[in-house]
Design an enzyme around this catalytic site. Structure first.
Site, PDB file in Angstrom:
ATOM      1  CG  HIS A   1     -87.906  29.320  55.180  1.00 44.52           C
ATOM      2  ND1 HIS A   1     -86.751  28.564  55.154  1.00 44.52           N
ATOM      3  CD2 HIS A   1     -87.527  30.603  54.993  1.00 44.52           C
ATOM      4  CE1 HIS A   1     -85.724  29.381  54.959  1.00 44.52           C
ATOM      5  NE2 HIS A   1     -86.163  30.616  54.857  1.00 44.52           N
TER       6      HIS A   1
ATOM      7  CD  GLU B   1     -87.254  33.554  51.855  1.00 50.66           C
ATOM      8  OE1 GLU B   1     -86.659  32.603  52.363  1.00 50.66           O
ATOM      9  OE2 GLU B   1     -87.445  34.626  52.432  1.00 50.66           O
TER      10      GLU B   1
HETATM   11  P1  PGA Z   1     -80.877  35.089  54.816  1.00 47.16           P
HETATM   12  O1  PGA Z   1     -82.223  34.271  55.101  1.00 47.16           O
HETATM   13  O2  PGA Z   1     -81.276  36.519  54.567  1.00 47.16           O
HETATM   14  O3  PGA Z   1     -80.069  34.929  56.063  1.00 47.16           O
HETATM   15  O4  PGA Z   1     -80.235  34.466  53.614  1.00 47.16           O
HETATM   16  C1  PGA Z   1     -83.313  34.531  54.280  1.00 47.16           C
HETATM   17  C2  PGA Z   1     -84.478  33.658  54.598  1.00 47.16           C
HETATM   18  O5  PGA Z   1     -84.315  32.475  54.899  1.00 47.16           O
HETATM   19  O6  PGA Z   1     -85.611  34.147  54.553  1.00 47.16           O
END
Ligand code: PGA
Length: 259
Positions: free
Chosen positions: A96, A168
């Site tokens: 992440h 992401e």
């Molecule tokens: P968010 O986070 O939906 O709050 O933008 C997404 C993530 O970090 O997976």
């Protein structure tokens, strides 16, 4: 055959034990729409408690937001894949952008974690995504493709199909994030699908998720991306009602694409 739509949330660094149990009990009481595969990644402190609040045959998969690649030993502050599995995890998130930025997670450590997760019988959930400057330079696809290639570099071709990849984009995540449009997402998910199919000898990863400012307002449109098989959600799913609303959207999508 019904499509499977993955709807999952990482709770990040939120929720006490009591808050985690309250969410899990509500989730246990709610039906999961047909075609939806839900998953929840609590904090390490809550994982076993959440497992214990769900029925044994619950369709909800649990996981951790991080685990070490080493089997055990001197790694202060970490947990091993075996410890994660023992506490109820079936999935292990890795890579992440918050961990890449704040905890020096690298493509190399992600690939070690993917290897270790599979060796422990867990499913790696590999996060990839480009920073804004890379997108502005027109290099999002190239950048993300390289992240996928590195993350899966310690896997055999046939193991790619046991792996989940979440796209992401860094600029779309969290409070400061800007929700991505489908037009911004699609070329990158297409590139991830191509690369994972190449690495998997023709078979791509088990699921390709999108994450970053997902909400009930944009979930339907994002699921229409042909390469996206689910959504990985932060803030919008931290209340159980939000998670259920997103599962309902996932169920409606699964019913529409039923073939
Ligand atoms: P968010 O986070 O939906 O709050 O933008 C997404 C993530 O970090 O997976």
């Amino acid at each position: 055959m019904a499509a499977v739509v993955w709807i999952g949330t990482s709770w990040k660094m939120t929720k006490t034990l009591g808050e985690s149990r309250a969410f899990a009990r509500s989730l246990a009481a709610a039906p999961v729409p047909e075609g939806v595969q839900p998953f929840v990644l609590p904090a390490h402190t809550s994982l076993a408690a959440v497992r214990d609040c769900l029925p044994e045959d619950s369709p909800v998969l649990l996981g951790v937001q991080n685990a070490h690649w080493a089997p055990e030993g001197a790694a202060t502050g970490e947990i091993s894949m075996r410890m994660a599995a023992d506490a109820g995890a079936r999935l292990v998130e890795m890579g992440h952008s918050e961990r890449r930025e704040q905890f020096c997670e690298t493509d190399d450590s992600v690939s070690r974690k993917a290897r270790a997760a599979l060796d422990a019988g867990l499913v790696p959930l590999v996060c990839v995504g480009e920073p804004a400057a890379v997108r502005d330079a027109g290099q999002a696809e190239e950048f993300v493709t390289a992240q996928v290639r590195a993350a899966l570099s310690r896997l055999l071709a046939e193991e790619v199909a046991d792996t989940i990849v979440a796209y992401e984009p860094v600029w779309a995540i969290g409070e400061a994030g800007r929700p991505a449009t489908r037009a911004e997402v699609s070329p990158v998910t297409a590139a991830i699908a191509r690369e994972s199919e190449r690495l998997g000898g023709g078979r791509g990863c088990r699921a390709l998720l999108y994450g970053g400012s997902v909400s009930v307002d944009n979930a339907t449109v994002l699921l229409e991306d042909p390469h996206t098989s689910g959504l990985f959600v932060g803030r919008a799913a931290w209340e159980v009602e939000g998670f259920q609303a997103l599962m309902a959207i996932g169920g409606a999508h699964a019913a529409r694409v039923d073939i």
